[in-house]
Design a protein around this motif. Structure first.
Motif, PDB file in Angstrom:
ATOM      1  N   GLU A 148      -1.554  19.417 -15.311  1.00 51.99           N
ATOM      2  CA  GLU A 148      -1.842  20.234 -16.482  1.00 51.99           C
ATOM      3  C   GLU A 148      -2.943  19.566 -17.315  1.00 51.99           C
ATOM      4  N   ASN A 149      -2.927  18.253 -17.291  1.00 51.99           N
ATOM      5  CA  ASN A 149      -4.057  17.463 -17.776  1.00 51.99           C
ATOM      6  C   ASN A 149      -4.495  16.609 -16.590  1.00 51.99           C
ATOM      7  N   ALA A 150      -5.568  17.021 -15.936  1.00 57.00           N
ATOM      8  CA  ALA A 150      -6.008  16.338 -14.716  1.00 57.00           C
ATOM      9  C   ALA A 150      -6.779  15.056 -14.997  1.00 57.00           C
ATOM     10  N   ILE A 151      -7.156  14.820 -16.247  1.00 61.94           N
ATOM     11  CA  ILE A 151      -7.982  13.651 -16.561  1.00 61.94           C
ATOM     12  C   ILE A 151      -7.314  12.339 -16.158  1.00 61.94           C
ATOM     13  N   PRO A 152      -6.075  12.055 -16.586  1.00 61.01           N
ATOM     14  CA  PRO A 152      -5.494  10.758 -16.199  1.00 61.01           C
ATOM     15  C   PRO A 152      -5.339  10.597 -14.689  1.00 61.01           C
ATOM     16  N   TRP A 153      -5.060  11.683 -13.991  1.00 64.36           N
ATOM     17  CA  TRP A 153      -4.945  11.589 -12.536  1.00 64.36           C
ATOM     18  C   TRP A 153      -6.287  11.143 -11.934  1.00 64.36           C
ATOM     19  N   TYR A 154      -7.335  11.905 -12.200  1.00 61.55           N
ATOM     20  CA  TYR A 154      -8.608  11.608 -11.537  1.00 61.55           C
ATOM     21  C   TYR A 154      -9.220  10.299 -12.027  1.00 61.55           C
ATOM     22  N   LYS A 155      -9.074  10.005 -13.305  1.00 61.04           N
ATOM     23  CA  LYS A 155      -9.650   8.765 -13.810  1.00 61.04           C
ATOM     24  C   LYS A 155      -9.017   7.559 -13.134  1.00 61.04           C
ATOM     25  N   ASN A 156      -7.717   7.594 -12.935  1.00 62.29           N
ATOM     26  CA  ASN A 156      -7.030   6.465 -12.305  1.00 62.29           C
ATOM     27  C   ASN A 156      -7.222   6.441 -10.798  1.00 62.29           C
ATOM     28  N   MET A 157      -7.289   7.618 -10.162  1.00 64.32           N
ATOM     29  CA  MET A 157      -7.565   7.614  -8.716  1.00 64.32           C
ATOM     30  C   MET A 157      -8.989   7.143  -8.433  1.00 64.32           C
ATOM     31  N   ASP A 158      -9.936   7.527  -9.282  1.00 64.66           N
ATOM     32  CA  ASP A 158     -11.310   7.028  -9.117  1.00 64.66           C
ATOM     33  C   ASP A 158     -11.317   5.499  -9.119  1.00 64.66           C
ATOM     34  N   LYS A 159     -10.593   4.937 -10.070  1.00 61.63           N
ATOM     35  CA  LYS A 159     -10.548   3.479 -10.170  1.00 61.63           C
ATOM     36  C   LYS A 159      -9.817   2.862  -8.979  1.00 61.63           C
ATOM     37  N   LEU A 160      -8.729   3.468  -8.580  1.00 63.10           N
ATOM     38  CA  LEU A 160      -7.977   2.941  -7.442  1.00 63.10           C
ATOM     39  C   LEU A 160      -8.854   2.889  -6.192  1.00 63.10           C
ATOM     40  N   ILE A 161      -9.550   3.992  -5.929  1.00 62.87           N
ATOM     41  CA  ILE A 161     -10.435   4.040  -4.757  1.00 62.87           C
ATOM     42  C   ILE A 161     -11.501   2.950  -4.861  1.00 62.87           C
ATOM     43  N   HIS A 162     -12.077   2.807  -6.034  1.00 62.88           N
ATOM     44  CA  HIS A 162     -13.150   1.826  -6.224  1.00 62.88           C
ATOM     45  C   HIS A 162     -12.644   0.405  -5.981  1.00 62.88           C
ATOM     46  N   TYR A 163     -11.533   0.041  -6.583  1.00 64.95           N
ATOM     47  CA  TYR A 163     -11.083  -1.355  -6.512  1.00 64.95           C
ATOM     48  C   TYR A 163     -10.459  -1.700  -5.161  1.00 64.95           C
ATOM     49  N   VAL A 164      -9.770  -0.746  -4.537  1.00 61.07           N
ATOM     50  CA  VAL A 164      -9.230  -1.035  -3.196  1.00 61.07           C
ATOM     51  C   VAL A 164     -10.373  -1.208  -2.201  1.00 61.07           C
ATOM     52  N   ASN A 165     -11.344  -0.311  -2.252  1.00 62.01           N
ATOM     53  CA  ASN A 165     -12.460  -0.403  -1.305  1.00 62.01           C
ATOM     54  C   ASN A 165     -13.351  -1.606  -1.570  1.00 62.01           C
ATOM     55  N   ALA A 166     -13.377  -2.076  -2.826  1.00 61.82           N
ATOM     56  CA  ALA A 166     -14.169  -3.275  -3.139  1.00 61.82           C
ATOM     57  C   ALA A 166     -13.637  -4.492  -2.394  1.00 61.82           C
ATOM     58  N   ARG A 167     -12.357  -4.483  -2.044  1.00 68.05           N
ATOM     59  CA  ARG A 167     -11.765  -5.599  -1.301  1.00 68.05           C
ATOM     60  C   ARG A 167     -12.334  -5.716   0.107  1.00 68.05           C
ATOM     61  N   GLN A 168     -12.976  -4.656   0.583  1.00 65.38           N
ATOM     62  CA  GLN A 168     -13.529  -4.699   1.938  1.00 65.38           C
ATOM     63  C   GLN A 168     -14.579  -5.805   2.073  1.00 65.38           C
ATOM     64  N   LYS A 169     -15.250  -6.149   0.984  1.00 64.28           N
ATOM     65  CA  LYS A 169     -16.233  -7.223   1.022  1.00 64.28           C
ATOM     66  C   LYS A 169     -15.585  -8.571   1.332  1.00 64.28           C
ATOM     67  N   ASN A 170     -14.300  -8.656   1.025  1.00 63.02           N
ATOM     68  CA  ASN A 170     -13.572  -9.905   1.264  1.00 63.02           C
ATOM     69  C   ASN A 170     -12.695  -9.829   2.508  1.00 63.02           C
ATOM     70  N   GLY A 171     -12.962  -8.816   3.368  1.00 60.37           N
ATOM     71  CA  GLY A 171     -12.252  -8.740   4.637  1.00 60.37           C
ATOM     72  C   GLY A 171     -11.130  -7.734   4.705  1.00 60.37           C
ATOM     73  N   SER A 172     -10.870  -7.015   3.620  1.00 61.76           N
ATOM     74  CA  SER A 172      -9.829  -5.997   3.668  1.00 61.76           C
ATOM     75  C   SER A 172     -10.232  -4.879   4.627  1.00 61.76           C
ATOM     76  N   ALA A 173      -9.254  -4.358   5.362  1.00 59.48           N
ATOM     77  CA  ALA A 173      -9.520  -3.272   6.318  1.00 59.48           C
ATOM     78  C   ALA A 173      -8.864  -1.975   5.871  1.00 59.48           C
ATOM     79  N   VAL A 174      -8.720  -1.801   4.560  1.00 63.23           N
ATOM     80  CA  VAL A 174      -8.138  -0.576   4.007  1.00 63.23           C
ATOM     81  C   VAL A 174      -9.234   0.208   3.295  1.00 63.23           C
ATOM     82  N   ASN A 175      -9.370   1.473   3.682  1.00 60.89           N
ATOM     83  CA  ASN A 175     -10.388   2.353   3.118  1.00 60.89           C
ATOM     84  C   ASN A 175      -9.699   3.571   2.508  1.00 60.89           C
ATOM     85  N   VAL A 176      -9.906   3.782   1.206  1.00 58.51           N
ATOM     86  CA  VAL A 176      -9.250   4.882   0.501  1.00 58.51           C
ATOM     87  C   VAL A 176     -10.286   5.955   0.190  1.00 58.51           C
ATOM     88  N   LEU A 177      -9.881   7.212   0.329  1.00 60.77           N
ATOM     89  CA  LEU A 177     -10.809   8.309   0.079  1.00 60.77           C
ATOM     90  C   LEU A 177     -10.060   9.536  -0.409  1.00 60.77           C
TER      91      LEU A 177
END
Length: 959
Positions: free
Chosen positions: A285-314
């Protein structure tokens, strides 16, 4: 009820702006994945019940938020706004009933934005139906109707292209995948260990693989987000706090937790792709908190790939996820049984809702029958049916009411009482609109504009016209494509009547007294003392007219004798009764000389209110009796007997709240049990689950059989599941299954079949036994969200009274289907009775369709086109006589319609059959190329193979 089934369908909107736009292929609209990594597909979604704790309107507008905070219009507003902020964001939506309403309120600018989002694959519609229909309590014909109403691309014209990735029913509609979350906890545990959370569900043994194969996946979290990652305004999980200067910085903890959850989930799935549903009931009903936090989650999880993480979120959608699974080239296990019964814990079986709200279940079934009649007569009566001498009528109002009624918290009986009332009200309005259309159409077909009366309370012997008239006529419209014979009871006050058929021939009729049980049930409605009983016939897809004339009022019919008969019989069937108790004791098929011992009685289970073993109670969803042994209501009912040349009755009064009439009509091959139950007493503080049980001498060896949504038949076995080794924890509730139209037990020599008039729960707990749950009145909620006990007040506030019918047949197993298939169809599509002066008879068919062929749909499509569905109603090995291909000629079918063109469509009537393509799945089998068992001889002659439904758009002209 938060339903779990997500049916894959990426659909273009049918809406104006999309009608000329080119749709992108699915694969080009999907986000890129990384083959060497674990790809986590986040699927943002909302689950918007089309009624549950609030009505449809209250949910849409956000009314009565003190019951549940939910406003669907704001969800769609908010999601569309947030999707525009980032092209990576995606969303899926299900309920077309809500979206259709929202779309009608939008500006051209908003419609263009939404259309663009769909074309880009960022807004995807799943399921495509008007609602997410129930699985257990629905009839397949009504499910097909609501899907046809809801699928956005309803009108397909040559040259238009639509983005479509779509799912017997769903496979035949072109769907590629089926995702759901609710399956038995034991089944889920085994599948997780075996990595069989995704499979190919083979839905029919009659259709050659992979025709009815459907890729099916179990969602890991139901349809909810993983624990700790719910960011709706209604949730309390911590947001992603990514400012390292702040004390509550939590990025590292959240990323670690998410990666751990993802890897654990991947351990129970086959590929390097997993799906996570990010949303739940009425969220966004208020989509802002959902998308704002998922945007961040995707960004920070995928940033771990530089350090060898093999998890890709999309961000993803079910279509894109399904496409990756198909590209993985895995070998997928096959499943052939279904997922019933479902338990979410040892004592929590969701088998009560198979019967919950039995009156609503019956009203829905009757409404389905009226809708099919309304659809047919709209076609046959032409334009005058919609705007004729009796005003403006329509079928659309009933079509939408019926579509909403298929929702998994509507016909299921798992909604609050005020919502159940709203569903019934919507159906009632649909009846009013359809009756005007029917009156107009019959006027056009008969040439008579005399006002027509519909008597909707004949089941309790109420009809003012027949009660007070000296002379009237009765029109019998038959929606089936074969002739029918039907027994009629009309409330009257005379003692002698003349009945003549359409040809002026006398019809054998009898007058009998209205039973005391019916008089008590009427509570002042109607004043008929007697019933006029006779048999009527009607031609296929047509009507006949009967003239009834009062001959005399003097005297009264013979009262039933206060004694149990030894037997009742006609030339086909014999039923015997115990002379001491008055209960049924045996059944004999006089044609085959088969005879079985058969007793029948009524019982009730004491509903659990929780105990030391489990706090689980019986409620709208859950069936949990306190004991495996039910209480007998009466072992010796008060019995009276009535016999004449038309009908034989044994009237049984078991208690003040349970009665029954056992009937055998002249010329009938089935025995009718008309039961009346209620108000169920609860003053003793005990909730009651009322059943009737048939105990026979048939050696069933703990096997019994139930229909699947009215179509195919599935074998059941006590305390057994084909898929896993069952640890039975509820010996009664854990053996209950849904019965939509029929169930049976059999041995080598005999089959006893029970045909029902609504969806109910059924089981076989002992050799030779069938028990059917008829009514439920409970004192506690079952903790599944409804928040109130299932204790329906009924019309007068003292508890619901329900009346229904069961039909019993005894046949050899090898010919049983030839008897129960048409009997079940006749219970679903009943003749419509109306009263006035009219013409003798009419049939829209040149001849009856072959016995194996059922006319499933005949409805107006546009001005010059009609939608026709024909189905082969037999399974491939069900009948020696009828389980064969059968051919019909479309041009020679109708007497009043000239067919000038025919194009075949998918089952959902949303795409041309020739354009249907589906993903192919590797099951490790070597399958022969699909070829028709028998092709169409000519363009006009079409062949139906066992269990096949074919859908055609016909261009027609009135003859």
């Amino acid at each position: 009820m938060a339903e779990s089934r997500l049916l894959l369908c990426a659909l273009t909107l049918l809406l104006t702006a999309a009608s000329t736009a080119r749709a992108l292929p699915v694969h080009t609209s999907c986000p890129a994945t990384k083959p060497s990594m674990l790809n986590v597909h986040l699927v943002p979604h909302t689950h918007d019940d089309v009624g549950w704790l609030k009505t449809v309107d209250q949910y849409y507008y956000g009314g009565r938020n003190y019951i549940q905070h939910a406003g669907v219009q704001y969800i769609l507003d908010s999601v569309v706004s947030e999707l525009q902020k980032d092209p990576a964001r995606r969303f899926i939506y299900v309920e077309t009933a809500f979206f259709h309403r929202w779309w009608s309120e939008q500006s051209a600018k908003t419609r263009n934005i939404v259309t663009q989002l769909v074309q880009e694959g960022r807004l995807e519609f799943v399921n495509g139906g008007w609602c997410m229909s129930d699985e257990a309590s629905t009839h397949y014909s009504a499910v097909i109707d609501q899907m046809t109403l809801g699928l956005p691309c309803l009108h397909i014209r040559p040259g238009q292209k639509y983005l479509h990735r779509s799912d017997l029913i769903f496979a035949n509609m072109g769907y590629d995948g089926f995702f759901f979350g609710r399956l038995d906890y034991q089944d889920k545990g085994r599948r997780m260990k075996m990595k069989e959370m995704e499979m190919v569900w083979r839905a029919s043994e009659s259709l050659k693989p992979p025709t009815a194969d459907l890729f099916t996946g179990v969602l890991p979290n139901g349809y909810n987000p993983p624990a700790g990652f719910c960011w709706d305004q209604s949730c309390s999980d911590d947001p992603v706090q990514d400012d390292p200067e702040l004390e509550d910085y939590n990025v590292d903890d959240l990323v670690n937790k998410f990666i751990s959850i993802s890897k654990a989930q991947a351990d129970v799935y086959k590929t390097n792709h997993i799906i996570m549903t990010m949303g739940s009931d009425f969220q966004y009903e208020n989509a802002i908190p959902w998308y704002k936090n998922m945007d961040k989650l995707i960004h920070y999880v995928n940033a771990r790939q530089k350090n060898g993480s093999a998890v890709n979120v999309l961000y993803s959608t079910p279509s894109c996820y399904l496409q990756e699974l198909n590209l993985a080239k895995q070998i997928w296990p096959i499943k052939t049984d279904d997922f019933f019964p479902y338990a979410d814990d040892a004592h929590d079986f969701w088998t009560g809702y198979f019967t919950s709200r039995p009156a609503l279940k019956r009203y829905e079934r009757l409404s389905n029958s009226l809708l099919q009649t309304c659809n047919q007569l709209e076609v046959l009566g032409g334009s005058q049916s919609r705007d004729g001498p009796f005003g403006k009528g329509d079928s659309e109002t009933m079509r939408r009411a019926m579509a909403v009624a298929q929702h998994h918290d509507a016909v299921s009986g798992t909604e609050k009482q005020h919502v159940a009332n709203d569903y019934a009200k919507r159906l009632g309005i649909g009846w009013d609109h359809c009756q005007v259309l029917v009156s107009n159409s019959l006027a056009a077909l008969s040439g008579s504009n005399v006002p027509r009366v519909f008597c909707e309370n004949l089941n309790i012997s109420v009809c003012p016209l027949t009660e007070g008239s000296k002379r009237f006529s009765m029109n019998v419209y038959n929606p089936l494509a074969r002739p029918i014979s039907w027994s009629v009871h009309l409330p009257v006050n005379g003692s002698s009547y003349s009945v003549q058929d359409s040809n002026g021939m006398a019809v054998n009729s009898q007058v009998i007294p209205v039973s005391k049980a019916t008089q008590n049930l009427r509570r002042g409605r109607g004043y008929a003392k007697n019933e006029l009983v006779f048999q009527v016939q009607a031609p296929p897809l047509g009507f006949s007219t009967y003239s009834i004339i009062l001959l005399g009022r003097a005297g009264a019919p013979d009262e039933p004798k206060r004694a149990a008969p030894v037997s009742m019989q006609n030339k086909y069937l014999k039923a015997t009764f115990d002379p001491t108790t008055g209960l049924l004791s045996g059944l004999t098929n006089l044609e085959t000389q088969q005879s079985i011992q058969l007793s029948q009685n009524f019982y009730w289970y004491n509903a659990s209110n929780g105990n030391d073993e489990s706090r689980q109670t019986s409620g709208a969803y859950i069936f949990r009796p306190n004991s495996s042994t039910p209480y007998t209501i009466s072992s010796k009912p008060v019995v009276s007997t009535l016999q004449n040349s038309v009908v034989q009755e044994v009237r049984q009064q078991f208690s003040p709240w349970v009665s029954q009439v056992v009937r055998l009509y002249e010329g009938s091959r089935d025995l009718e049990l008309e039961w009346t139950i209620g108000p169920v007493p609860v003053d003793d503080g005990l909730g009651k689950e009322v059943i009737t049980r048939l105990d026979s001498s048939i050696s069933s060896a703990e096997y019994f059989y139930t229909d699947s949504n009215g179509r195919e038949v599935l074998q059941r076995r006590k305390d057994y599941r084909p898929t896993w080794d069952l640890k039975q924890t509820e010996p009664v509730a854990g053996n209950y299954y849904p019965m939509n139209s029929r169930a049976f037990i059999k041995d080598k020599g005999s089959q006893l079949t029970v045909v029902t008039d609504r969806s109910q729960g059924v089981s076989s707990l002992n050799n030779g036994s069938l028990e059917i749950m008829l009514h439920r009145r409970l004192l506690y909620d079952d903790y599944r969200g409804v928040g109130e006990p299932l204790s329906e007040p009924g019309e007068f506030g003292d508890g619901l009274v329900v009346r229904g019918r069961l039909l019993l047949t005894l046949t050899p197993p090898e010919t049983a289907a030839d008897a129960h298939r048409p009997l079940a169809q006749g219970m679903v599509l009943q003749p419509l009775l109306s009263f006035q002066d009219g013409t003798p008879s009419f049939s829209a068919l040149q001849a009856s369709l072959p016995p194996a062929v059922h006319l499933l749909t005949l409805s107006q499509w546009d001005k010059d086109s009609v939608l026709l569905r024909l189905e082969h109603q037999y399974e491939s090995s069900e009948s020696k006589t009828y389980s064969k291909p059968v051919t019909v000629n479309l041009q020679k079918m109708f007497s009043t319609l000239k067919v000038v063109g025919a194009s075949e469509m998918s089952l959902g009537a949303n795409q041309w059959k020739a354009n249907m393509t589906r993903l192919q799945w590797n099951t490790g089998e070597i399958l022969k190329p699909l070829q028709a068992e028998q092709g169409d001889p000519t363009p006009w002659e079409i062949t139906l193979n066992p269990m096949e439904i074919r859908t055609f758009l016909l261009n027609v002209q009135l003859r």
